[in-house]
Write a protein that holds these residues in place. Structure first.
Motif, PDB file in Angstrom:
ATOM      1  N   VAL A  91      17.552  15.387  -9.034  1.00 31.32           N
ATOM      2  CA  VAL A  91      16.323  15.235  -9.206  1.00 31.32           C
ATOM      3  C   VAL A  91      16.018  14.584 -10.383  1.00 31.32           C
ATOM      4  CG1 VAL A  91      14.381  16.919  -9.627  1.00 31.32           C
ATOM      5  CG2 VAL A  91      15.964  17.912  -8.477  1.00 31.32           C
ATOM      6  N   ARG A  92      15.131  13.528 -10.146  1.00 31.57           N
ATOM      7  CA  ARG A  92      14.533  12.580 -10.864  1.00 31.57           C
ATOM      8  C   ARG A  92      13.265  12.243 -10.888  1.00 31.57           C
ATOM      9  NH1 ARG A  92      14.711   6.651 -10.563  1.00 31.57           N
ATOM     10  NH2 ARG A  92      15.460   6.847  -8.310  1.00 31.57           N
ATOM     11  N   THR A  93      12.774  11.998 -11.906  1.00 33.50           N
ATOM     12  CA  THR A  93      11.146  11.653 -11.988  1.00 33.50           C
ATOM     13  C   THR A  93      10.810  10.294 -11.691  1.00 33.50           C
ATOM     14  OG1 THR A  93      11.331  11.340 -14.340  1.00 33.50           O
ATOM     15  CG2 THR A  93      10.426  13.727 -13.497  1.00 33.50           C
ATOM     16  N   VAL A  94       9.553   9.855 -11.093  1.00 37.25           N
ATOM     17  CA  VAL A  94       9.176   8.398 -10.962  1.00 37.25           C
ATOM     18  C   VAL A  94       9.124   7.847 -12.087  1.00 37.25           C
ATOM     19  CG1 VAL A  94       7.615   7.121  -9.772  1.00 37.25           C
ATOM     20  CG2 VAL A  94       8.347   9.210  -8.578  1.00 37.25           C
ATOM     21  N   LYS A  95       8.338   8.567 -13.054  1.00 35.27           N
ATOM     22  CA  LYS A  95       7.989   8.038 -14.364  1.00 35.27           C
ATOM     23  C   LYS A  95       9.140   8.515 -15.407  1.00 35.27           C
ATOM     24  CE  LYS A  95       2.895   7.635 -14.172  1.00 35.27           C
ATOM     25  NZ  LYS A  95       1.612   8.149 -14.587  1.00 35.27           N
ATOM     26  N   PRO A  96       9.312   8.051 -16.501  1.00 33.23           N
ATOM     27  CA  PRO A  96      10.242   8.605 -17.431  1.00 33.23           C
ATOM     28  C   PRO A  96       9.722  10.078 -17.532  1.00 33.23           C
ATOM     29  CG  PRO A  96       9.440   6.462 -18.439  1.00 33.23           C
ATOM     30  CD  PRO A  96       8.661   6.851 -17.000  1.00 33.23           C
ATOM     31  N   ILE A  98       1.112  -1.433   0.094  1.00 37.45           N
ATOM     32  CA  ILE A  98       0.120   0.115  -0.079  1.00 37.45           C
ATOM     33  C   ILE A  98       0.704   1.254   0.035  1.00 37.45           C
ATOM     34  CG2 ILE A  98      -1.550   1.231   1.559  1.00 37.45           C
ATOM     35  CD1 ILE A  98      -2.893  -1.468   2.360  1.00 37.45           C
ATOM     36  N   ARG A  99       1.958   1.160   0.788  1.00 35.15           N
ATOM     37  CA  ARG A  99       2.858   2.376   0.710  1.00 35.15           C
ATOM     38  C   ARG A  99       3.465   2.411  -0.422  1.00 35.15           C
ATOM     39  NH1 ARG A  99       3.796   0.483   6.454  1.00 35.15           N
ATOM     40  NH2 ARG A  99       5.298  -1.005   5.753  1.00 35.15           N
ATOM     41  N   TRP A 100       4.052   1.374  -0.977  1.00 32.29           N
ATOM     42  CA  TRP A 100       4.825   1.465  -2.363  1.00 32.29           C
ATOM     43  C   TRP A 100       3.864   2.122  -3.357  1.00 32.29           C
ATOM     44  CZ3 TRP A 100       3.328  -1.366  -6.664  1.00 32.29           C
ATOM     45  CH2 TRP A 100       4.063  -1.482  -7.600  1.00 32.29           C
ATOM     46  N   GLU A 101       2.794   1.501  -3.549  1.00 34.66           N
ATOM     47  CA  GLU A 101       1.816   2.054  -4.328  1.00 34.66           C
ATOM     48  C   GLU A 101       1.526   3.412  -4.398  1.00 34.66           C
ATOM     49  OE1 GLU A 101      -2.513   0.238  -6.104  1.00 34.66           O
ATOM     50  OE2 GLU A 101      -2.504   0.448  -4.056  1.00 34.66           O
ATOM     51  N   ASN A 102       1.369   3.902  -3.088  1.00 34.11           N
ATOM     52  CA  ASN A 102       1.152   5.513  -3.200  1.00 34.11           C
ATOM     53  C   ASN A 102       2.463   6.153  -3.418  1.00 34.11           C
ATOM     54  OD1 ASN A 102       1.578   7.983  -1.254  1.00 34.11           O
ATOM     55  ND2 ASN A 102      -0.755   7.699  -1.795  1.00 34.11           N
ATOM     56  N   CYS A 103       3.571   5.967  -2.799  1.00 34.89           N
ATOM     57  CA  CYS A 103       4.931   6.233  -3.279  1.00 34.89           C
ATOM     58  C   CYS A 103       5.117   6.546  -5.052  1.00 34.89           C
ATOM     59  CB  CYS A 103       6.001   5.744  -2.552  1.00 34.89           C
ATOM     60  SG  CYS A 103       5.942   5.904  -0.790  1.00 34.89           S
ATOM     61  N   SER A 104       4.781   5.287  -5.406  1.00 35.17           N
ATOM     62  CA  SER A 104       5.060   5.265  -6.948  1.00 35.17           C
ATOM     63  C   SER A 104       4.118   6.241  -7.858  1.00 35.17           C
ATOM     64  CB  SER A 104       4.787   3.830  -7.396  1.00 35.17           C
ATOM     65  OG  SER A 104       3.525   3.402  -7.419  1.00 35.17           O
ATOM     66  N   GLN A 105       3.258   6.849  -7.086  1.00 36.23           N
ATOM     67  CA  GLN A 105       2.630   7.867  -7.833  1.00 36.23           C
ATOM     68  C   GLN A 105       3.098   9.211  -7.814  1.00 36.23           C
ATOM     69  OE1 GLN A 105       0.037   6.743  -9.891  1.00 36.23           O
ATOM     70  NE2 GLN A 105       0.398   4.563  -8.999  1.00 36.23           N
ATOM     71  N   ARG A 106       3.935   9.281  -7.061  1.00 33.81           N
ATOM     72  CA  ARG A 106       4.605  10.856  -6.730  1.00 33.81           C
ATOM     73  C   ARG A 106       5.301  11.305  -8.160  1.00 33.81           C
ATOM     74  NH1 ARG A 106       2.476  12.613  -2.159  1.00 33.81           N
ATOM     75  NH2 ARG A 106       1.652  10.787  -0.713  1.00 33.81           N
ATOM     76  N   ASP A 107       5.629  12.506  -8.107  1.00 34.89           N
ATOM     77  CA  ASP A 107       6.273  13.130  -9.245  1.00 34.89           C
ATOM     78  C   ASP A 107       7.825  13.038  -9.364  1.00 34.89           C
ATOM     79  OD1 ASP A 107       6.558  14.835  -6.964  1.00 34.89           O
ATOM     80  OD2 ASP A 107       5.861  16.426  -8.003  1.00 34.89           O
TER      81      ASP A 107
END
Length: 539
Positions: free
Chosen positions: A231-236, A192-201
């Motif tokens: 500074v690195r984005t979560v997604k590409p 649950i925590r990972w899923e939320n963190c993976s949606q961050r910018d």
């Protein structure tokens, strides 16, 4: 003094013939395959070495290579990171305790966790909880759910708004991030925590802090990026910025404030997608610009906006000044505009921002000097008059007796003869009128569209995000120069800044800080921190 919204001296206006977004937008390079940096490296950070509040030592654990059961994510001890619950603001602690007592899980998430690790004061604290928003409202009497698309709770505690989001709301609004590989060995709470963190910018905004277990969770390699000042984005990056172009401006803000560098894909994507920020609502643009210029990192923000081709889109007038000065994209030199904002940065901070009227006033004042350079005595008298609320002749008398050497700028030209007090008064009034005239130009899209006309290689923009009402508020800062002492106006005698008043845009406080910034720029302090022949209570 009547506000001088005169069009005198303006070049002939040009008709609006093209869309700036269509003209500027560049095709983003979408890579066919995406590689995600590995976060398999295991380790914890030792306590921060106090060196520019950024440098860290990474203490590595000895790990057997054959142990494949170790997860790729990290649960880090707050003691090792130097985080203590006393660093959390009292209103936030009350919200955390209130939810915890009801049996809900609560975490701090986002930039506030990163700032605590870096020993920086967070701009604000964001709470996320296992409670649903309706349950948060039931617990706190002064609570309001805001936002239709992305609802969160604003909990009012001790006069401070604490933002509270819910895991359930976050999951439903964001969906699944297909570009992040799920780490191994995740329990249900970790998932649950990972899923939320993976949606961050950005990765450095993806940390989650449990103040009760005293653990910081890092699922995306944020600590490694902090260690590398990256500074690195979560997604590409190209996909992330296409999804939400406001992330471009947030990325600039983060890099400027933390003195971090961009990853290569971010740097490339910002340059390719810079004009997409024109799609943002003007109110949102003003908010993002205010975050960059009002919270203590204005100079660094202006440098990054210029370096990555955003300044000519957002502030074309100031971009044209940089070009006229031969200021290169990676130039380490300075100029008067940058020094003005560097001096602003000395007075404000993430938890002590200024009102937007202050930095807009500085932009207008500088542009007035670019258009018509002034004698340093005129600038000194102008700033002193604003500080005193309109005591113009007293300001001129003080300015005439300043023996402190002034700084040499293209915008400052020293006359060869001493002016009479009457002549100086007239020049100071003319300068105030010129600043007000510039404010009109800054809110006129046709004038703005011509700012970069000498430089056709630059993107074309007629963007105006400063509203007329805000422009009028800025004009009030300078009205006292022509009108003289205003009724009920009491000149400030103390050098202490009331940061609450400054953030609210209190006219007296904004004038006080504006005057100090201008004076400090033209007449820097001596080694004792004072100005020759100018007592603190006269400033």
């Amino acid at each position: 003094m009547a506000m001088a919204f005169s069009a005198t001296g303006l070049a002939q206006r040009i008709p609006y013939t093209r869309s700036p977004l269509l003209h500027c937008i560049r095709k983003a390079r979408v890579r066919s395959s995406v590689t995600i940096e590995s976060v398999a490296e295991s380790g914890i950070l030792c306590k921060e070495e106090d060196k520019d509040c950024i440098s860290f030592a990474l203490r590595r654990k000895e790990i057997k290579q054959s142990d494949s059961s170790l997860p790729q994510w990290k649960a880090l001890s707050c003691e090792d990171l130097g985080i203590d619950s006393s660093m959390i603001s009292k209103p936030t602690r009350l919200v955390l305790n209130g939810l915890r007592k009801q049996g809900y899980e609560v975490y701090l998430v986002g930039g506030c966790v990163r700032d605590l690790i870096l020993k920086r004061i967070p701009k604000d604290f964001d709470v996320i909880t296992s409670a649903q928003l309706k349950e948060v409202r039931r617990i706190f009497s002064q609570c309001l759910v805001v936002g239709k698309r992305f609802p969160i709770c604003h909990v009012n505690v001790l006069g401070t708004i604490v933002e509270v989001s819910s895991f359930s709301t976050s999951r439903s609004r964001n969906g699944f991030n297909n570009y992040i590989n799920k780490p191994s060995n995740l329990s249900e709470p970790d998932y649950i925590r990972w899923e939320n963190c993976s949606q961050r910018d950005f990765t450095i905004n993806s940390l989650m802090y449990d103040p009760y277990k005293k653990v910081v969770y890092d699922y995306l390699g944020a600590m490694e990026d902090i260690r590398k000042s990256k500074v690195r984005t979560v997604k590409p990056a190209n996909l992330s910025f296409t999804e939400d172009c406001a992330r471009i401006l947030r990325g600039v803000r983060l890099a400027a404030r933390l003195e971090f560098r961009f990853s290569k894909d971010i740097a490339l994507s910002i340059k390719e997608l810079s004009c997409s920020v024109l799609k943002l609502d003007k109110g949102r643009l003003l908010m993002e610009m205010n975050y960059m210029l009002a919270f203590g990192s204005a100079e660094a923000s202006l440098r990054l906006l210029w370096r990555f081709g955003l300044l000519e889109i957002l502030l074309p007038i100031q971009a044209s000044y940089f070009v006229s000065q031969g200021f290169r994209r990676r130039d380490a030199r300075s100029n008067m505009l940058l020094i003005l904002f560097s001096n602003l940065d000395k007075f404000v901070a993430p938890n002590r921002p200024c009102h937007s009227s202050l930095w807009i006033a500085l932009l207008a004042f500088h542009k007035a000097l670019v258009d018509q350079p002034q004698d340093p005595v005129v600038v000194a008298a102008f700033s002193l008059a604003i500080h005193s609320g309109g005591s113009l002749y007293e300001a001129v008398e003080i300015a005439q007796n300043i023996s402190q050497p002034h700084v040499s700028f293209h915008e400052i030209v020293e006359s060869n003869h001493k002016e009479s007090d009457y002549s100086l008064v007239e020049q100071v009034i003319d300068l105030a009128d010129s600043v007000n005239s510039v404010l009109w130009k800054m809110t006129n899209s046709q004038y703005v569209s011509r700012a970069m006309i000498k430089y056709p290689q630059a993107p074309w923009s007629d963007l105006v995000f400063i509203s007329q009402s805000l422009s009028i508020s800025v004009c009030k800062i300078f009205d006292c120069v022509r009108r003289g002492n205003e009724t009920g106006s009491v000149p400030k005698r103390s050098r202490r800044i009331n940061h609450d008043s400054l953030a609210m845009g209190n006219l007296s406080e904004v004038r006080h800080v504006f005057a100090r910034i201008v004076f400090d720029t033209v007449y820097p302090r001596n080694q004792n921190g004072q100005f020759n022949n100018v007592e603190p209570n006269e400033r």
